[in-house]
Design an enzyme around this catalytic site. Structure first.
Site, PDB file in Angstrom:
ATOM      1  N   LYS A 213       0.822  -1.216   0.000  1.00 39.58           N
ATOM      2  CA  LYS A 213       0.000   0.000   0.000  1.00 39.58           C
ATOM      3  C   LYS A 213       0.854   1.264   0.000  1.00 39.58           C
ATOM      4  CE  LYS A 213      -2.665   0.167   3.494  1.00 39.58           C
ATOM      5  NZ  LYS A 213      -1.676   0.795   4.373  1.00 39.58           N
TER       6      LYS A 213
ATOM      7  N   THR B  59       3.988   1.468  -0.831  1.00 40.11           N
ATOM      8  CA  THR B  59       4.730   1.433  -2.099  1.00 40.11           C
ATOM      9  C   THR B  59       3.886   2.038  -3.221  1.00 40.11           C
ATOM     10  OG1 THR B  59       5.831  -0.586  -1.359  1.00 40.11           O
ATOM     11  CG2 THR B  59       5.975  -0.092  -3.697  1.00 40.11           C
TER      12      THR B  59
ATOM     13  N   ARG C  97       2.568   8.084   6.728  1.00 39.91           N
ATOM     14  CA  ARG C  97       2.790   8.066   8.172  1.00 39.91           C
ATOM     15  C   ARG C  97       4.238   7.711   8.491  1.00 39.91           C
ATOM     16  NH1 ARG C  97      -0.883   3.422   9.345  1.00 39.91           N
ATOM     17  NH2 ARG C  97      -0.168   2.953   7.253  1.00 39.91           N
TER      18      ARG C  97
ATOM     19  N   LYS D  14       6.503  -6.718  10.561  1.00 38.77           N
ATOM     20  CA  LYS D  14       5.927  -6.050   9.402  1.00 38.77           C
ATOM     21  C   LYS D  14       6.957  -5.284   8.573  1.00 38.77           C
ATOM     22  CE  LYS D  14       2.356  -2.641   8.296  1.00 38.77           C
ATOM     23  NZ  LYS D  14       3.217  -1.524   7.906  1.00 38.77           N
TER      24      LYS D  14
ATOM     25  N   ALA E 120      -3.790   1.587  12.301  1.00 41.83           N
ATOM     26  CA  ALA E 120      -5.213   1.574  11.952  1.00 41.83           C
ATOM     27  C   ALA E 120      -5.971   0.432  12.609  1.00 41.83           C
ATOM     28  CB  ALA E 120      -5.379   1.495  10.445  1.00 41.83           C
TER      29      ALA E 120
ATOM     30  N   PHE F 105      -3.572  -0.473   6.952  1.00 36.06           N
ATOM     31  CA  PHE F 105      -4.171  -1.808   6.795  1.00 36.06           C
ATOM     32  C   PHE F 105      -5.258  -1.804   5.724  1.00 36.06           C
ATOM     33  CE2 PHE F 105      -2.462  -2.183  11.235  1.00 36.06           C
ATOM     34  CZ  PHE F 105      -1.434  -3.049  10.901  1.00 36.06           C
TER      35      PHE F 105
ATOM     36  N   PHE G 114       3.731  -8.540  -8.976  1.00 38.85           N
ATOM     37  CA  PHE G 114       4.826  -9.372  -8.458  1.00 38.85           C
ATOM     38  C   PHE G 114       5.379 -10.209  -9.608  1.00 38.85           C
ATOM     39  CE2 PHE G 114       3.278  -8.028  -4.463  1.00 38.85           C
ATOM     40  CZ  PHE G 114       4.205  -8.378  -3.481  1.00 38.85           C
TER      41      PHE G 114
ATOM     42  N   TRP H 201       6.993  -0.926  -8.373  1.00 33.42           N
ATOM     43  CA  TRP H 201       8.026  -1.520  -7.517  1.00 33.42           C
ATOM     44  C   TRP H 201       9.309  -1.736  -8.326  1.00 33.42           C
ATOM     45  CZ3 TRP H 201      10.872  -6.073  -7.500  1.00 33.42           C
ATOM     46  CH2 TRP H 201      11.566  -6.348  -6.310  1.00 33.42           C
TER      47      TRP H 201
END
Length: 559
Positions: free
Chosen positions: A74, A76, A97, A108, A276, A304, A384, A412
């Site tokens: 997210k 990214t 954030r 994480k 969150a 999240f 991916f 990415w």
């Protein structure tokens, strides 16, 4: 196949521009930037105040499906989209954030994006950064110390020490501190009582900093914190023990948004960092509103999945700050769809189109939920390497049945060049004028009905259960004038339900409310459901085991 560089290797190789140059892109004069080294700066409160009369740009929310061990990306995508909008000629700022040390050393990882869509300096941002979290921790614990000190020196406010509501915090996952007994060791150490620690990101001080508009508002909110209750159950506020002024002093610099840059030297505001799943999960109001005055487009994130972060962004942050989002992006991956469809993590490399189709129910629920707020939606499929064309097409076909579009994004691996199509679509949605944003529930709805509305409308639960003591507490707060506050649900991020193992799009489940907490300063009621913890623990093998300084003095292992 070419070697894939790690996030930290990519970040270290970046060609950064002096932070004054990044500020100049937004028209921020050098004298209004307080530099932290050459690549970070805080924006002065005076400059922010001067922007009030300017027209706002367009606000884009990036949210996601429920997180899975497969990874979604997210932040990214938030960073990539910001770069993509700049690439197609829009003046765009990213608002994300700050990272908590808890997940950095836990499981994480950091919060700076990944691959070629990152905010830099990545190492600083994921560690001490500009010290904001330390300031929040200090202000929170100053209040805790003042409460015990007030009781020790005669307890003028008649605090019932059985009803002290203020716990302590630290920015680390430490399960041993969840529930403790303090003030042991004799008369000189005060009155023994049960207490505990939460993680700093769950602190009401963090929420207050993120929702305050300026220092005056900050001080007022800090004064409104309920720290304890008397024997007659009347509340005692932080202002009653004269804590608000000193807390504001500790937070003076932390209140100023941080300016950094992306890998492509575009401006990014990084400020605030509530989780969150246990707090409201959005970056600061002051960062977002300032960015809207300085740019055509502001791309921000909510933590999240959309059931938590986006709901709180709409129902708490936008409601309180008067924000009107123009479009929303929901991040998904084919891998995560497969996991929601029942595939184990070790089998994600194999094509399984049927599992993708089955798992899309989770994505569909989020798309329809966000539409309930009147905001146009587009799905970003974060690419991916192992994804197949058939799997990607299955996601696109499914999203089309919902009246939305899914766009494959390769940011990415390719940076802004890989997300141009999404950037154009976001501009199309935002400039269409189709956003008819409104929160999910009105201010004057009773508190328990607000909880039920979120549980049934967003989580698709069958019922909410709560002990009589919880319902009575909510009614008491309504009688005291807090009934108009929004709800901040504390729930597992992994499922629409309160069972983290229940993937997909469950319906008819029960949401058990364990506890409610009044955050009178922040301006919401926290509802703790299921087994969610406000102080996380470390996993069996924490990420910290792989973090070290190499022979050249560079950090390794952060991600």
């Amino acid at each position: 196949m070419a070697e894939v560089k790690s996030d930290i290797e990519i970040a270290r190789a970046a060609k950064k521009k002096p932070i004054m140059e990044i500020g100049a892109k937004l028209g921020i004069p050098a004298e209004h930037l307080l530099p932290y080294g050459h690549d970070k700066a805080k924006i002065s409160a005076a400059f922010i105040a001067e922007q009030k009369g300017r027209k706002d740009g367009r606000l884009i929310l990036v949210t996601a499906i429920n997180p899975t061990p497969a990874g979604e990306g997210k932040t990214t995508t938030t960073v990539g989209l910001g770069d993509g909008l700049n690439r197609i000629g829009k003046k765009a700022v990213v608002c994300i954030r700050e990272a908590s040390l808890g997940p950095c050393f836990g499981v994480k990882g950091g919060a700076a994006g990944g691959g070629y869509a990152q905010v830099i300096p990545m190492e600083d941002m994921n560690l001490h950064f500009t010290g904001d979290f330390h300031a929040i921790t200090s202000a929170h614990n100053l209040l805790a110390a003042l409460i015990d000190n007030h009781i020790y020196w005669g307890n003028e406010q008649n605090i019932d020490i059985r009803r002290v509501a203020w716990r302590r915090v630290m920015d680390m996952n430490d399960r041993a501190l969840r529930q403790i007994v303090g003030s042991l060791g004799g008369v000189a150490n005060g009155y023994p009582r049960e207490t505990g620690f939460d993680i700093t990101v769950a602190s009401e001080v963090m929420a207050i900093l993120c929702l305050s508009t300026d220092l005056k508002d900050l001080e007022k909110r800090l004064g409104n914190i309920i720290i304890a209750y008397r024997r007659d159950k009347t509340p005692v506020f932080a202002r009653d023990i004269k804590a608000d002024g000193a807390m504001t002093v500790l937070l003076k610099d932390a209140m100023q948004p941080n300016l950094v840059q992306t890998l492509e030297n575009n401006p990014a505001f990084v400020h605030g960092g509530p989780f969150a799943n246990i707090a409201h999960g959005c970056n600061s109001v002051v960062a977002t509103t300032t960015a809207l005055k300085l740019a055509d487009y502001v791309v921000t994130e909510a933590g999240f999945g959309a059931d938590l972060g986006a709901e709180k962004f709409f129902d708490i942050k936008c409601r309180k700050a008067g924000l009107k989002p123009d479009a929303a992006v929901i991040v998904a991956t084919a891998r995560a769809m497969k996991m929601n469809g029942g595939v184990k993590k070790e089998d994600l490399g194999k094509e399984n189109v049927e599992a993708v189709r089955k798992g899309c129910a989770n994505l569909g629920r989020h798309v329809l939920n966000v539409k309930k707020f009147g905001v146009p939606v587009v799905v970003a499929i974060n690419h991916f390497i192992a994804d197949t064309e058939a799997e990607i097409q299955a996601v696109k076909d499914y999203v089309a049945t919902l009246g939305a579009e899914a766009i494959l994004c390769r940011h990415w691996a390719q940076g802004s060049a890989g997300i141009e199509e999404l950037a154009h679509k976001v501009v199309e949605l935002a400039e269409s004028g189709k956003s008819q944003f409104s929160p999910l529930y009105p201010d004057d709805m009773p508190l328990f009905e607000k909880i039920e509305t979120i549980a049934k409308s967003i989580y698709h639960a069958g019922e909410v259960i709560a002990d009589k003591s919880v319902r009575d507490q909510l009614r008491t707060w309504e009688e005291q004038g807090y009934g108009t506050l929004p709800i901040c649900m504390a729930k597992t991020q992994y499922s629409f339900s309160t069972d983290p193992n229940l993937r997909g799009a469950p319906t008819g489940h029960t949401v058990p409310v364990r506890e409610v907490r009044l955050s009178a300063g922040a301006g919401f009621v926290v509802v703790i459901t299921g087994e969610i913890m406000t102080m996380p623990g470390l996993p069996r093998v924490p990420s910290s085991e792989k973090i070290f300084l190499n022979d050249e003095g560079f950090i390794e292992g952060l991600f």
